[in-house]
Design a protein around this motif. Structure first.
Motif, PDB file in Angstrom:
ATOM      1  N   LYS A 264      67.409  45.250  49.833  1.00  0.00           N
ATOM      2  CA  LYS A 264      68.419  45.260  51.002  1.00  0.00           C
ATOM      3  C   LYS A 264      69.101  44.125  50.027  1.00  0.00           C
ATOM      4  O   LYS A 264      70.409  45.226  49.487  1.00  0.00           O
ATOM      5  CB  LYS A 264      68.370  44.465  51.748  1.00  0.00           C
ATOM      6  CG  LYS A 264      69.020  44.428  52.661  1.00  0.00           C
ATOM      7  CD  LYS A 264      68.902  43.705  54.311  1.00  0.00           C
ATOM      8  CE  LYS A 264      70.052  43.772  54.898  1.00  0.00           C
ATOM      9  NZ  LYS A 264      70.188  42.800  56.499  1.00  0.00           N
ATOM     10  N   TRP A 265      69.376  43.288  49.549  1.00  0.00           N
ATOM     11  CA  TRP A 265      70.115  42.229  48.145  1.00  0.00           C
ATOM     12  C   TRP A 265      69.893  42.753  46.539  1.00  0.00           C
ATOM     13  O   TRP A 265      71.118  41.978  46.639  1.00  0.00           O
ATOM     14  CB  TRP A 265      69.162  40.840  49.116  1.00  0.00           C
ATOM     15  CG  TRP A 265      69.915  40.665  50.290  1.00  0.00           C
ATOM     16  CD1 TRP A 265      68.759  40.299  51.167  1.00  0.00           C
ATOM     17  CD2 TRP A 265      70.599  40.569  50.929  1.00  0.00           C
ATOM     18  NE1 TRP A 265      69.089  40.094  52.577  1.00  0.00           N
ATOM     19  CE2 TRP A 265      70.881  40.178  52.473  1.00  0.00           C
ATOM     20  CE3 TRP A 265      72.045  40.369  50.341  1.00  0.00           C
ATOM     21  CZ2 TRP A 265      71.476  39.047  53.465  1.00  0.00           C
ATOM     22  CZ3 TRP A 265      73.024  39.518  51.578  1.00  0.00           C
ATOM     23  CH2 TRP A 265      73.119  39.305  53.250  1.00  0.00           C
ATOM     24  N   PHE A 266      68.389  43.321  46.233  1.00  0.00           N
ATOM     25  CA  PHE A 266      68.883  43.015  44.860  1.00  0.00           C
ATOM     26  C   PHE A 266      68.158  44.322  45.154  1.00  0.00           C
ATOM     27  O   PHE A 266      67.020  44.957  44.522  1.00  0.00           O
ATOM     28  CB  PHE A 266      67.976  42.013  44.301  1.00  0.00           C
ATOM     29  CG  PHE A 266      67.947  40.644  45.148  1.00  0.00           C
ATOM     30  CD1 PHE A 266      69.337  39.779  43.566  1.00  0.00           C
ATOM     31  CD2 PHE A 266      67.656  40.263  45.801  1.00  0.00           C
ATOM     32  CE1 PHE A 266      69.482  38.663  43.762  1.00  0.00           C
ATOM     33  CE2 PHE A 266      68.532  38.286  45.814  1.00  0.00           C
ATOM     34  CZ  PHE A 266      69.008  37.986  45.023  1.00  0.00           C
ATOM     35  N   PRO A 267      69.063  45.462  44.693  1.00  0.00           N
ATOM     36  CA  PRO A 267      68.076  46.450  44.706  1.00  0.00           C
ATOM     37  C   PRO A 267      67.681  46.837  43.304  1.00  0.00           C
ATOM     38  O   PRO A 267      67.446  48.133  42.825  1.00  0.00           O
ATOM     39  CB  PRO A 267      69.845  47.487  44.774  1.00  0.00           C
ATOM     40  CG  PRO A 267      70.626  46.741  45.324  1.00  0.00           C
ATOM     41  CD  PRO A 267      70.589  45.684  45.518  1.00  0.00           C
ATOM     42  N   VAL A 268      68.660  45.758  42.585  1.00  0.00           N
ATOM     43  CA  VAL A 268      68.077  45.871  40.624  1.00  0.00           C
ATOM     44  C   VAL A 268      67.767  44.713  40.861  1.00  0.00           C
ATOM     45  O   VAL A 268      68.139  43.517  40.106  1.00  0.00           O
ATOM     46  CB  VAL A 268      69.329  46.289  39.352  1.00  0.00           C
ATOM     47  CG1 VAL A 268      68.631  45.879  38.159  1.00  0.00           C
ATOM     48  CG2 VAL A 268      69.210  47.496  40.011  1.00  0.00           C
ATOM     49  N   ALA A 269      66.201  43.891  41.118  1.00  0.00           N
ATOM     50  CA  ALA A 269      65.493  43.005  41.213  1.00  0.00           C
ATOM     51  C   ALA A 269      64.254  42.752  39.952  1.00  0.00           C
ATOM     52  O   ALA A 269      63.972  42.072  40.194  1.00  0.00           O
ATOM     53  CB  ALA A 269      64.817  42.782  42.786  1.00  0.00           C
ATOM     54  N   THR A 270      64.216  44.314  39.325  1.00  0.00           N
ATOM     55  CA  THR A 270      63.386  43.608  38.137  1.00  0.00           C
ATOM     56  C   THR A 270      63.680  44.018  36.497  1.00  0.00           C
ATOM     57  O   THR A 270      64.684  44.834  36.993  1.00  0.00           O
ATOM     58  CB  THR A 270      61.891  44.273  38.542  1.00  0.00           C
ATOM     59  OG1 THR A 270      62.551  46.083  38.641  1.00  0.00           O
ATOM     60  CG2 THR A 270      61.506  44.156  39.390  1.00  0.00           C
ATOM     61  N   HIS A 271      63.216  44.230  35.507  1.00  0.00           N
ATOM     62  CA  HIS A 271      63.331  44.307  34.310  1.00  0.00           C
ATOM     63  C   HIS A 271      63.619  45.592  34.296  1.00  0.00           C
ATOM     64  O   HIS A 271      64.581  45.811  33.703  1.00  0.00           O
ATOM     65  CB  HIS A 271      63.076  43.360  33.006  1.00  0.00           C
ATOM     66  CG  HIS A 271      63.039  41.603  33.547  1.00  0.00           C
ATOM     67  ND1 HIS A 271      64.466  41.970  32.850  1.00  0.00           N
ATOM     68  CD2 HIS A 271      62.700  41.295  33.184  1.00  0.00           C
ATOM     69  CE1 HIS A 271      64.239  40.394  32.565  1.00  0.00           C
ATOM     70  NE2 HIS A 271      62.577  40.225  33.325  1.00  0.00           N
ATOM     71  N   ILE A 272      62.438  46.612  34.939  1.00  0.00           N
ATOM     72  CA  ILE A 272      62.361  47.916  34.643  1.00  0.00           C
ATOM     73  C   ILE A 272      63.665  48.477  35.567  1.00  0.00           C
ATOM     74  O   ILE A 272      64.259  49.993  34.419  1.00  0.00           O
ATOM     75  CB  ILE A 272      60.894  48.345  34.847  1.00  0.00           C
ATOM     76  CG1 ILE A 272      60.751  49.765  34.407  1.00  0.00           C
ATOM     77  CG2 ILE A 272      60.853  48.958  36.176  1.00  0.00           C
ATOM     78  CD1 ILE A 272      59.382  50.765  34.065  1.00  0.00           C
ATOM     79  N   GLN A 273      63.888  48.148  36.357  1.00  0.00           N
ATOM     80  CA  GLN A 273      65.055  48.801  37.600  1.00  0.00           C
ATOM     81  C   GLN A 273      66.410  48.562  36.584  1.00  0.00           C
ATOM     82  O   GLN A 273      66.735  49.651  36.199  1.00  0.00           O
ATOM     83  CB  GLN A 273      65.299  48.498  38.730  1.00  0.00           C
ATOM     84  CG  GLN A 273      64.405  48.403  39.369  1.00  0.00           C
ATOM     85  CD  GLN A 273      64.311  47.424  40.561  1.00  0.00           C
ATOM     86  OE1 GLN A 273      64.075  46.110  41.041  1.00  0.00           O
ATOM     87  NE2 GLN A 273      63.832  48.395  41.594  1.00  0.00           N
ATOM     88  N   ALA A 274      66.663  47.177  35.607  1.00  0.00           N
ATOM     89  CA  ALA A 274      67.984  47.297  34.742  1.00  0.00           C
ATOM     90  C   ALA A 274      67.565  47.649  33.432  1.00  0.00           C
ATOM     91  O   ALA A 274      68.975  48.690  33.376  1.00  0.00           O
ATOM     92  CB  ALA A 274      68.100  46.023  34.563  1.00  0.00           C
ATOM     93  N   LEU A 275      66.713  48.371  33.416  1.00  0.00           N
ATOM     94  CA  LEU A 275      66.707  49.359  32.117  1.00  0.00           C
ATOM     95  C   LEU A 275      66.685  50.301  32.484  1.00  0.00           C
ATOM     96  O   LEU A 275      67.342  50.980  32.105  1.00  0.00           O
ATOM     97  CB  LEU A 275      65.338  48.666  31.324  1.00  0.00           C
ATOM     98  CG  LEU A 275      64.963  47.838  30.632  1.00  0.00           C
ATOM     99  CD1 LEU A 275      63.427  47.469  30.528  1.00  0.00           C
ATOM    100  CD2 LEU A 275      66.112  47.315  30.393  1.00  0.00           C
TER     101      LEU A 275
END
Length: 354
Positions: A42-53
């Protein structure tokens, strides 16, 4: 192609350079696992490195490295990427970027396996001699090294650090803070945010004994109350809380013209102004019962660090969270622990610009 960064859409132009081939080393919680936490999403839709990539077209995930066969199986099945047991097995990929989502230990040595590297993302802590070796190696090879002190990618905190803090609260007078789950873990994020907003402390002092924290993800982590003192004589004091009861990483800053509180691990930032005192003529008080909520920009913090790394690799921006800065934060953490072992002795940590 397109990507979603926070609430903004970014588009890859057909004339842009090719995506940076990226190898993710370590495939645990911060690499991918936290993406399954629906409350965090809900707050961090991109919470991980793989999501950021995956959401940034400037990067192309080409594989992961993890000795755990279960982790490798998840990478292949859930994220449709190649998975390798060792660095040597992945050496032929010739990545442009490495993401170290592992505990400290021989990270700098891993760079020797990949002479093609143009940039690095590193999870904190850097970890003593290994971290210093990594930073020195990246410097010697002119490799930008972005350390995941993610608050340095938060746009609201960036604005406060570059002048908005003084505009809102005037001259800083005093601060107090809470953290939990380990001094080297969340405590280091707190210290780094304090440095980002207030500059470099000149000495640290433990305010009690160091106590072991078994739930911290960092081996041999401790809790200790401490104070940071700045060049102008002001101080911030910090104290640990038990995360098995509730979570909190907070910072409360009091200035000559107002107050800023950073609560709920920076999800809630409120400004409190000065008004005439309700109980005394010719005096003022802080509106602590009527604060103004600042916009939350935590959702784009980690994506911003990746976007910034891409710009730094292309010579278009300075890094937001450098290895040198992270070493300063971790030097402060080490001095706090040393002060606790020396019965609360004040220890000099003056290190120059933030």
């Amino acid at each position: 192609s397109a990507c979603l960064v926070g609430s903004e859409m970014c588009i890859r132009d057909s004339n842009m350079t090719a995506p940076l081939k990226t190898l993710l080393i370590g495939f645990g919680g911060i690499a991918h696992g936290l993406a399954a936490d629906d409350r965090m999403a809900k707050w961090f839709p991109v919470a991980t490195h793989i999501q950021a990539l995956e959401q940034n077209p400037n990067f192309q995930l080409i594989g992961i490295v993890d000795p755990d066969p279960h982790a490798r199986a998840i990478a292949v099945s859930d994220w449709e990427t190649e998975a390798f047991e060792t660095l040597q097995a992945a050496a032929a990929l010739d990545p442009d970027v490495i993401v170290f989502a592992t505990p400290p230990g021989k990270r700098a040595d891993a760079l020797a396996t990949f002479p093609s590297i143009k940039g690095v993302v590193v999870e904190k802590p850097l970890g003593g001699d290994d971290g210093r070796h990594l930073v020195e190696t990246c410097h010697a090879r002119d490799i930008p090294a972005q350390v995941n002190y993610w608050r340095r990618g938060d746009a609201t905190l960036q604005a406060l650090a570059t002048g908005d803090l003084k505009n809102r609260i005037g001259t800083f007078q005093a601060g107090h803070a809470l953290y939990g789950n380990g001094l080297a873990n969340n405590g280091s994020h707190l210290v780094d945010m304090i440095r980002m907003l207030l500059g470099e402390p000149i000495w640290v002092q433990a305010l009690g004994d160091a106590k072991s924290v078994h739930q911290s993800p960092i081996t041999d982590d401790v809790h200790v109350s401490f104070a940071l003192r700045f060049d102008d004589g002001t101080c911030v004091s910090a104290h640990p809380v038990d995360f098995t009861k509730y979570r909190e990483v907070s910072l409360d800053l009091w200035g000559t013209q107002g107050r800023l509180s950073f609560m709920q691990e920076t999800l809630d930032i409120r400004h409190f102004d000065t008004v005439p005192n309700r109980g005394l003529n010719d005096a003022f008080e802080i509106t602590s019962d009527a604060g103004t909520l600042l916009p939350s920009t935590v959702a784009s913090a980690l994506p911003n660090l990746y976007e910034n790394l891409s710009a730094a690799i292309n010579g278009k921006a300075a890094l937001l969270s450098t290895g040198q800065s992270a070493l300063r934060t971790e030097t402060i953490i080490e001095h706090i622990k040393l002060s606790a072992n020396q019965d609360g002795e004040r220890l000099d940590v003056k290190m120059g610009a933030k």
